[in-house]
Design a protein around this motif. Structure first.
Motif, PDB file in Angstrom:
ATOM      1  N   ASP A 262      -3.606  62.975   4.816  1.00 40.78           N
ATOM      2  CA  ASP A 262      -4.677  63.520   5.301  1.00 40.78           C
ATOM      3  C   ASP A 262      -6.018  62.382   4.951  1.00 40.78           C
ATOM      4  O   ASP A 262      -7.182  62.579   5.371  1.00 40.78           O
ATOM      5  N   ARG A 263      -5.601  61.213   4.406  1.00 45.54           N
ATOM      6  CA  ARG A 263      -6.622  60.197   4.066  1.00 45.54           C
ATOM      7  C   ARG A 263      -6.677  59.176   5.210  1.00 45.54           C
ATOM      8  O   ARG A 263      -5.751  59.373   6.129  1.00 45.54           O
ATOM      9  N   PRO A 264      -7.987  58.314   5.286  1.00 42.07           N
ATOM     10  CA  PRO A 264      -8.017  57.486   6.279  1.00 42.07           C
ATOM     11  C   PRO A 264      -6.939  56.329   6.114  1.00 42.07           C
ATOM     12  O   PRO A 264      -6.084  56.203   5.166  1.00 42.07           O
ATOM     13  N   LEU A 265      -6.717  55.759   7.285  1.00 39.22           N
ATOM     14  CA  LEU A 265      -5.490  54.787   7.291  1.00 39.22           C
ATOM     15  C   LEU A 265      -5.611  53.832   6.479  1.00 39.22           C
ATOM     16  O   LEU A 265      -4.773  53.208   5.786  1.00 39.22           O
ATOM     17  N   TYR A 266      -6.862  53.055   6.262  1.00 41.22           N
ATOM     18  CA  TYR A 266      -7.165  52.047   5.190  1.00 41.22           C
ATOM     19  C   TYR A 266      -6.811  52.279   3.881  1.00 41.22           C
ATOM     20  O   TYR A 266      -6.255  51.529   3.127  1.00 41.22           O
TER      21      TYR A 266
ATOM     22  N   GLN B 212      -4.651  54.833   2.971  1.00 39.74           N
ATOM     23  CA  GLN B 212      -2.948  55.044   3.032  1.00 39.74           C
ATOM     24  C   GLN B 212      -2.492  53.626   2.960  1.00 39.74           C
ATOM     25  O   GLN B 212      -1.508  53.385   2.003  1.00 39.74           O
TER      26      GLN B 212
END
Length: 354
Positions: A78-82, A84
């Protein structure tokens, strides 16, 4: 009596050499780090773009929505790609590739268990390929246009064009199902499993060190067929490249000079021409070895060889992305290490590259 001490003054040339050497080392490390970072980015993007749902792979398709949402957040999806990618990078630095959904073990422990079998198979195949391919290429170049050259090219063409999984299947049908000369699959006979557990992970080496010759011959009986098939593919590539390198050297003026001085054919070929292609051969052998690490995926599946290839195939079949990405990263890092090692070795072999 007046004594004087001679002092040695270092000229500016030595400082320039040190600076040049430091720059080369820094450049090499920068290239390696950039390559690793690119590999990490590619594997991360692949892990996010594949249609398989990692949550479903972890909890199954029968779980309710509440469980799905909880695991989705626990995985950090659920977190932003950067963010992750930052966590992914930190985990990889710690050699933490997550948990396999198939074995329920950490991917790192699974890789440590299966990778020695792949290394053993690929190493033996490379030795077979280089041991037969390089002399075949050299002899074909020396006897260009003769039946030996034509035979070498036909053998290389067949090895280059024949799919290894098809060849492996034919070998099993003929030599196992028909004549019973080779085992059907696996790495060792069932009654010999667990008798030898050594530090290298190679059953051949560990059984020799332990003096368990029955285990050694059992492991050799199982590895010889897949190693010969992979070695044949490597031999086709190495013989072709060796022939090309030797033909180029045999046309050089120093070869004509050596023959004009009365040197024999063996001295001209092996002492002069072959010596000048060692660096090129080292590079292509390293490339062949890296290629065999990838090529074992198919041959391990055919021969039920319990190595990285079979592990990766099972992970792909069951959409176990942690295991897939860990395997791909391991192969990539080993390939980078092999290429770096070959660069270091050929700097010692050929002083002109220093």
């Amino acid at each position: 009596m007046i004594s004087s001490k001679a002092t040695t003054v270092k000229g500016p040339g030595s400082g320039k050499k040190l600076l040049s050497g430091a720059r080369k080392i820094a450049t090499s490390f920068a290239v390696i780090l950039t390559t690793l970072l690119g590999l990490l980015v590619i594997t991360f993007v692949i892990g996010r773009l594949v249609p398989a749902d990692p949550v479903i792979a972890a909890i199954g398709d029968q779980a309710d929505q509440v469980t799905y949402d909880r695991v989705y957040k626990e995985m950090g999806l659920d977190r932003p790609l950067y963010v992750q990618f930052g966590h992914y990078l930190a985990d990889v630095v710690r050699l933490d590739f997550g948990q396999s959904h198939i074995t329920k073990n950490t991917v790192s422990s699974d890789l440590a268990r299966v990778f020695p079998a792949t290394i053993e198979l690929a190493t033996l195949a490379t030795l077979i390929g280089a041991g037969f391919g390089v002399p075949l290429g050299v002899i074909s170049a020396v006897r260009k246009g003769t039946w030996v050259d034509h035979l070498g090219r036909v053998v290389g063409l067949l090895g280059y064009s024949t799919p290894i999984f098809w060849l492996g299947t034919i070998v099993i049908l003929i030599f196992y199902a028909k004549f019973g000369l080779i085992p059907g699959g696996g790495r060792i006979d069932i009654y010999n499993e667990g008798l030898v557990e050594g530090p290298t992970g190679s059953l051949l080496l560990d059984s020799i060190l332990a003096g368990e010759w029955e285990v050694f011959f059992s492991a050799l009986h199982h590895v010889i067929a897949p190693a010969l098939i992979l070695g044949y593919a490597a031999m086709a590539y190495l013989s072709r490249m060796s022939r090309s390198f030797m033909l180029e050297q045999l046309r050089q003026e120093y070869i004509l000079t050596a023959r004009a001085k009365g040197l024999g054919q063996r001295a001209v070929v092996w002492r002069h021409a072959f010596r000048n292609i060692r660096v090129q051969l080292l590079t292509v052998v390293a490339l062949a070895y890296c290629g065999l690490l990838d090529g074992t995926v198919l041959i391990e599946t055919v021969f039920a060889w319990p190595g990285l290839g079979q592990y990766l195939t099972s992970a792909l079949f069951f959409a176990d992305m942690n295991a897939v990405l860990g395997s791909v990263l391991l192969i990539g890092m080993i390939s980078i290490a092999i290429n770096l090692l070959s660069d270091i070795v050929y700097r010692f072999i050929d002083p002109r590259t220093r």
